[in-house]
Design a protein around this motif. Structure first.
Motif, PDB file in Angstrom:
ATOM      1  N   LEU A 220      -4.074   6.547  -7.782  1.00  8.97           N
ATOM      2  CA  LEU A 220      -2.930   8.120  -8.949  1.00  8.97           C
ATOM      3  C   LEU A 220      -2.172   8.669  -7.818  1.00  8.97           C
ATOM      4  O   LEU A 220      -1.448   8.975  -8.161  1.00  8.97           O
ATOM      5  CB  LEU A 220      -4.104   8.841  -9.207  1.00  8.97           C
ATOM      6  CG  LEU A 220      -5.379   8.182 -10.317  1.00  8.97           C
ATOM      7  CD1 LEU A 220      -6.092   9.281 -10.489  1.00  8.97           C
ATOM      8  CD2 LEU A 220      -4.634   7.551 -11.149  1.00  8.97           C
ATOM      9  N   LEU A 221      -2.657   9.068  -6.105  1.00 10.43           N
ATOM     10  CA  LEU A 221      -1.288   9.380  -5.051  1.00 10.43           C
ATOM     11  C   LEU A 221      -0.846   8.957  -4.464  1.00 10.43           C
ATOM     12  O   LEU A 221       0.534   9.101  -3.752  1.00 10.43           O
ATOM     13  CB  LEU A 221      -2.205  10.713  -4.342  1.00 10.43           C
ATOM     14  CG  LEU A 221      -2.710  11.986  -5.457  1.00 10.43           C
ATOM     15  CD1 LEU A 221      -3.927  12.080  -4.526  1.00 10.43           C
ATOM     16  CD2 LEU A 221      -2.233  12.632  -6.627  1.00 10.43           C
ATOM     17  N   GLU A 222      -1.455   7.471  -4.462  1.00  9.90           N
ATOM     18  CA  GLU A 222      -0.786   6.777  -3.544  1.00  9.90           C
ATOM     19  C   GLU A 222      -0.555   7.337  -1.750  1.00  9.90           C
ATOM     20  O   GLU A 222       0.185   6.686  -1.366  1.00  9.90           O
ATOM     21  CB  GLU A 222       1.586   6.542  -3.675  1.00  9.90           C
ATOM     22  CG  GLU A 222       1.296   6.181  -5.061  1.00  9.90           C
ATOM     23  CD  GLU A 222       3.194   5.388  -5.447  1.00  9.90           C
ATOM     24  OE1 GLU A 222       4.058   6.014  -4.612  1.00  9.90           O
ATOM     25  OE2 GLU A 222       3.334   4.912  -6.499  1.00  9.90           O
ATOM     26  N   GLU A 223      -1.790   7.680  -2.432  1.00  9.85           N
ATOM     27  CA  GLU A 223      -2.116   7.698  -0.665  1.00  9.85           C
ATOM     28  C   GLU A 223      -2.815   6.475   0.195  1.00  9.85           C
ATOM     29  O   GLU A 223      -4.031   6.510  -0.199  1.00  9.85           O
ATOM     30  CB  GLU A 223      -2.849   8.905   0.117  1.00  9.85           C
ATOM     31  CG  GLU A 223      -1.810  10.473  -0.753  1.00  9.85           C
ATOM     32  CD  GLU A 223      -2.948  11.464  -0.442  1.00  9.85           C
ATOM     33  OE1 GLU A 223      -3.574  11.746  -0.498  1.00  9.85           O
ATOM     34  OE2 GLU A 223      -2.183  12.672  -0.991  1.00  9.85           O
ATOM     35  N   ARG A 224      -2.494   6.343   0.840  1.00  2.00           N
ATOM     36  CA  ARG A 224      -3.153   5.369   1.658  1.00  2.00           C
ATOM     37  C   ARG A 224      -4.053   5.493   3.111  1.00  2.00           C
ATOM     38  O   ARG A 224      -3.560   6.689   3.869  1.00  2.00           O
ATOM     39  CB  ARG A 224      -2.229   4.089   2.115  1.00  2.00           C
ATOM     40  CG  ARG A 224      -1.605   3.290   0.941  1.00  2.00           C
ATOM     41  CD  ARG A 224      -0.821   2.322   1.600  1.00  2.00           C
ATOM     42  NE  ARG A 224       0.162   1.707   0.554  1.00  2.00           N
ATOM     43  CZ  ARG A 224       1.166   2.225  -0.599  1.00  2.00           C
ATOM     44  NH1 ARG A 224       1.813   3.817   0.029  1.00  2.00           N
ATOM     45  NH2 ARG A 224       1.446   1.399  -1.393  1.00  2.00           N
ATOM     46  N   LEU A 225      -5.114   4.463   3.333  1.00  2.00           N
ATOM     47  CA  LEU A 225      -5.447   4.969   4.417  1.00  2.00           C
ATOM     48  C   LEU A 225      -5.281   4.048   5.532  1.00  2.00           C
ATOM     49  O   LEU A 225      -4.298   3.178   5.906  1.00  2.00           O
ATOM     50  CB  LEU A 225      -7.016   5.131   4.858  1.00  2.00           C
ATOM     51  CG  LEU A 225      -8.169   5.628   3.515  1.00  2.00           C
ATOM     52  CD1 LEU A 225      -9.587   5.055   3.240  1.00  2.00           C
ATOM     53  CD2 LEU A 225      -8.258   6.968   4.089  1.00  2.00           C
ATOM     54  N   GLY A 226      -5.206   4.865   6.962  1.00  2.00           N
ATOM     55  CA  GLY A 226      -4.552   3.843   8.037  1.00  2.00           C
ATOM     56  C   GLY A 226      -6.013   2.688   8.390  1.00  2.00           C
ATOM     57  O   GLY A 226      -6.850   3.158   8.240  1.00  2.00           O
ATOM     58  N   TYR A 227      -5.242   2.419   9.294  1.00  2.00           N
ATOM     59  CA  TYR A 227      -6.155   1.045  10.054  1.00  2.00           C
ATOM     60  C   TYR A 227      -7.868   1.350  10.435  1.00  2.00           C
ATOM     61  O   TYR A 227      -9.217   1.532  10.218  1.00  2.00           O
ATOM     62  CB  TYR A 227      -5.758  -0.060  10.704  1.00  2.00           C
ATOM     63  CG  TYR A 227      -4.344  -1.284  10.437  1.00  2.00           C
ATOM     64  CD1 TYR A 227      -4.824  -1.213   9.008  1.00  2.00           C
ATOM     65  CD2 TYR A 227      -3.073  -0.909  10.310  1.00  2.00           C
ATOM     66  CE1 TYR A 227      -4.002  -2.588   8.500  1.00  2.00           C
ATOM     67  CE2 TYR A 227      -2.528  -1.919  10.041  1.00  2.00           C
ATOM     68  CZ  TYR A 227      -2.356  -2.788   8.636  1.00  2.00           C
ATOM     69  OH  TYR A 227      -1.966  -2.860   8.399  1.00  2.00           O
ATOM     70  N   THR A 228      -6.817   1.950  11.330  1.00  2.00           N
ATOM     71  CA  THR A 228      -7.937   3.144  11.568  1.00  2.00           C
ATOM     72  C   THR A 228      -9.098   3.634  10.872  1.00  2.00           C
ATOM     73  O   THR A 228     -10.333   3.774  11.166  1.00  2.00           O
ATOM     74  CB  THR A 228      -7.666   4.580  13.147  1.00  2.00           C
ATOM     75  OG1 THR A 228      -6.993   3.430  13.700  1.00  2.00           O
ATOM     76  CG2 THR A 228      -9.321   4.383  14.309  1.00  2.00           C
ATOM     77  N   ASP A 229      -8.584   4.263  10.361  1.00  2.00           N
ATOM     78  CA  ASP A 229     -10.025   5.517   9.123  1.00  2.00           C
ATOM     79  C   ASP A 229     -10.568   4.242   8.465  1.00  2.00           C
ATOM     80  O   ASP A 229     -11.358   5.482   7.602  1.00  2.00           O
ATOM     81  CB  ASP A 229      -8.279   5.941   8.152  1.00  2.00           C
ATOM     82  CG  ASP A 229      -7.807   6.851   8.727  1.00  2.00           C
ATOM     83  OD1 ASP A 229      -8.230   7.437  10.055  1.00  2.00           O
ATOM     84  OD2 ASP A 229      -6.375   7.191   8.249  1.00  2.00           O
ATOM     85  N   VAL A 230      -9.915   3.186   7.792  1.00  4.96           N
ATOM     86  CA  VAL A 230     -10.787   2.296   7.064  1.00  4.96           C
ATOM     87  C   VAL A 230     -11.628   1.831   8.058  1.00  4.96           C
ATOM     88  O   VAL A 230     -12.557   1.610   7.142  1.00  4.96           O
ATOM     89  CB  VAL A 230      -9.613   0.731   6.952  1.00  4.96           C
ATOM     90  CG1 VAL A 230     -10.707   0.011   5.792  1.00  4.96           C
ATOM     91  CG2 VAL A 230      -8.796   1.608   5.759  1.00  4.96           C
ATOM     92  N   VAL A 231     -12.038   1.282   9.470  1.00  5.24           N
ATOM     93  CA  VAL A 231     -12.647   1.097  10.345  1.00  5.24           C
ATOM     94  C   VAL A 231     -13.511   2.250  10.206  1.00  5.24           C
ATOM     95  O   VAL A 231     -15.272   2.143  10.017  1.00  5.24           O
ATOM     96  CB  VAL A 231     -11.805   0.960  12.054  1.00  5.24           C
ATOM     97  CG1 VAL A 231     -13.139   0.081  12.657  1.00  5.24           C
ATOM     98  CG2 VAL A 231     -11.175  -0.573  11.219  1.00  5.24           C
ATOM     99  N   THR A 232     -13.310   3.005  10.810  1.00  6.33           N
ATOM    100  CA  THR A 232     -14.675   4.322  10.646  1.00  6.33           C
ATOM    101  C   THR A 232     -15.492   4.781   9.045  1.00  6.33           C
ATOM    102  O   THR A 232     -16.373   4.718   9.362  1.00  6.33           O
ATOM    103  CB  THR A 232     -14.064   5.720  10.898  1.00  6.33           C
ATOM    104  OG1 THR A 232     -12.517   5.905   9.687  1.00  6.33           O
ATOM    105  CG2 THR A 232     -13.286   5.394  12.375  1.00  6.33           C
ATOM    106  N   VAL A 233     -14.368   4.541   8.022  1.00  7.17           N
ATOM    107  CA  VAL A 233     -14.644   5.247   6.621  1.00  7.17           C
ATOM    108  C   VAL A 233     -16.389   4.204   6.364  1.00  7.17           C
ATOM    109  O   VAL A 233     -17.368   4.191   6.116  1.00  7.17           O
ATOM    110  CB  VAL A 233     -13.334   5.194   5.973  1.00  7.17           C
ATOM    111  CG1 VAL A 233     -14.456   4.712   4.222  1.00  7.17           C
ATOM    112  CG2 VAL A 233     -13.168   6.351   5.617  1.00  7.17           C
ATOM    113  N   VAL A 234     -15.759   2.674   7.034  1.00  2.84           N
ATOM    114  CA  VAL A 234     -16.731   1.453   6.505  1.00  2.84           C
ATOM    115  C   VAL A 234     -17.735   1.738   7.453  1.00  2.84           C
ATOM    116  O   VAL A 234     -18.970   1.355   7.029  1.00  2.84           O
ATOM    117  CB  VAL A 234     -15.976  -0.063   6.393  1.00  2.84           C
ATOM    118  CG1 VAL A 234     -16.643  -1.510   6.261  1.00  2.84           C
ATOM    119  CG2 VAL A 234     -14.440  -0.118   5.569  1.00  2.84           C
ATOM    120  N   GLY A 235     -17.567   2.194   8.378  1.00  2.00           N
ATOM    121  CA  GLY A 235     -18.645   1.895   9.490  1.00  2.00           C
ATOM    122  C   GLY A 235     -20.057   3.463   8.548  1.00  2.00           C
ATOM    123  O   GLY A 235     -20.756   3.206   9.341  1.00  2.00           O
TER     124      GLY A 235
END
Length: 420
Positions: A220-235
């Motif tokens: 909806l907002l076209e806001e993406r997460l950075g690679y570091t953000d994805v890793v920490t969120v998944v963790g």
């Protein structure tokens, strides 16, 4: 007579200015991260710089001794700079840019501090809600109604700030949608706590909120997460699973119990979906709607919903003892503090990152249950809590590091540039 010469005599001679194409060499656009890049959510905005300039009028870059600006000045007489004027200008530029960089880093730290404070407040809400349900038998819809009535008092702050209580024109429908989503979310969550263990329901609620906020922000907002953000969120989500899955495996396996638990966890997922949608809606209107107006909207929609449903769906009680009222007041205070902390950070950070930091609520609630209720966590609980803390603290450290580094690099390159 030539018309052009007559116009020149009437308006004065015209000067032709030729700008060489290689004059401007500062690469401003390449230094500001784009959506999905590292440090995008923490990058200082031009609004921050403007407010900083307003707060420090004595340190403006382009003001001369008489208070008039070089750009747009009516003075047409050329002025020869005195000795050392260039060095003084460079020192002024460096001092101001350094001060703005320090203010930006401080603002980022304050935002992260608000997020951590909201997580602690959410953990307190979880414990107090359990105490109110176990010792005082207060129904969930009555809890929503009472906390919403108290949150309606935030209209005083809205009126003091001279804001429209129901939002500015053109944004009222979206603000109303935000309030409805929030009320549905908390109703589904509180209802599920009566079906499944509150600890498991809270974990499922937080995990689903994080996942849906990341997906909806992208769609909806076209806001993406950075690679570091994805890793920490998944963790962090993996840490939640370590806490929740063993508890689910130890629950009743009867057919009736299975379908009952399935309904309860479905309610928690719905709570997470609507909570994420409310965050996305607020993120889209945050430039025109303050968090105080959002709090008042949450309050009055919750009041209307609670008053119209708690007498039909549940059997409310009238609190008479001081202990019950203490629980209710504690829930209202902690939930309001948590709300303000989350939505203050939501003005600057990606919704998924805001939701991820709130996973610390599980750790805080675990510690409070150990201290107050003497409930010893299992080995999986401890392991999951450690994974959550490592993920959240890593995310915080990386974001703060990149903010400081990006600001230093940007302003050092501006200072080193020949065309400031």
């Amino acid at each position: 007579m030539d018309p052009s010469s007559s116009r020149q005599q009437q308006y004065g001679s015209k000067k032709r200015v030729k700008i060489h194409p290689s004059t401007v060499t500062v690469k401003y656009a390449t230094h500001f991260p784009q959506p999905g890049d590292e440090g995008y959510d923490d990058a200082p905005s031009f609004e921050d710089f403007g407010s900083f300039m307003d707060q420090t009028p004595g340190r403006r870059l382009v003001t001369d001794r008489h208070g008039r600006t070089f750009f747009g000045s009516m003075d047409t007489q050329p002025r020869s700079p005195g000795p050392g004027a260039e060095a003084m200008r460079d020192r002024g530029v460096g001092s101001q840019l350094q001060s703005f960089g320090e203010a930006s880093v401080l603002a980022s730290r304050v935002t992260w501090g608000a997020l951590f404070g909201a997580a602690v407040a959410h953990g307190c809400v979880a414990l107090i809600t359990r105490l109110a349900a176990d010792r005082s038998n207060v129904p969930s819809l009555e809890l929503i109604f009472i906390r919403s009535v108290i949150q309606v008092l935030s209209v005083a702050v809205v009126l003091y700030r001279k804001e429209a209580p129901f939002g500015p024109k053109g944004y009222r429908l979206r603000l109303f949608l935000y309030g409805v989503c929030n009320v549905i979310s908390i109703t589904c969550a509180y209802t599920s706590f009566a079906i499944v263990p509150p600890s498991n329901g809270t974990i499922m609620w937080r995990a689903s909120t994080t996942v849906f906020s990341a997906v909806l922000a992208f769609l909806l907002l076209e806001e993406r997460l950075g690679y570091t953000d994805v890793v920490t969120v998944v963790g962090s989500i993996f840490g939640l699973c370590l806490v929740m899955v063993p508890n689910i495996a130890d629950e009743d396996k009867s057919p009736l119990g299975f379908w009952k638990e399935a309904f309860g966890y479905t309610m928690t997922v719905m709570a997470g979906l609507t909570a994420a949608l409310s965050m996305i809606v607020y993120r889209a209107i945050k430039d025109r709607v303050s968090m105080w107006t959002a709090l008042f909207t949450f309050g009055w929609t919750g009041t209307v919903w609670g008053a119209s449903t708690m007498f039909i769906m549940q059997e409310p009680i009238i609190p008479l003892d001081a202990e019950t009222w203490g629980y209710l007041v504690g829930i209202c205070i902690c939930s309001t503090v948590a709300f303000l902390g989350v939505y203050y950070a939501l003005n600057k950070f990606h919704p998924a990152l805001v939701s991820t930091v709130q996973h610390l609520e599980i750790v805080v609630a675990m510690l409070l249950q150990l201290i107050v209720l003497r409930m010893i966590p299992s080995a999986y609980d401890v392991l999951g809590a450690l994974v959550i803390m490592v993920s959240v603290f890593t995310l915080t450290g990386v974001k703060l590091y990149w903010v400081g580094r990006a600001i230093r690099q940007d302003y050092e390159e501006i200072l080193d540039s020949p065309d400031k």
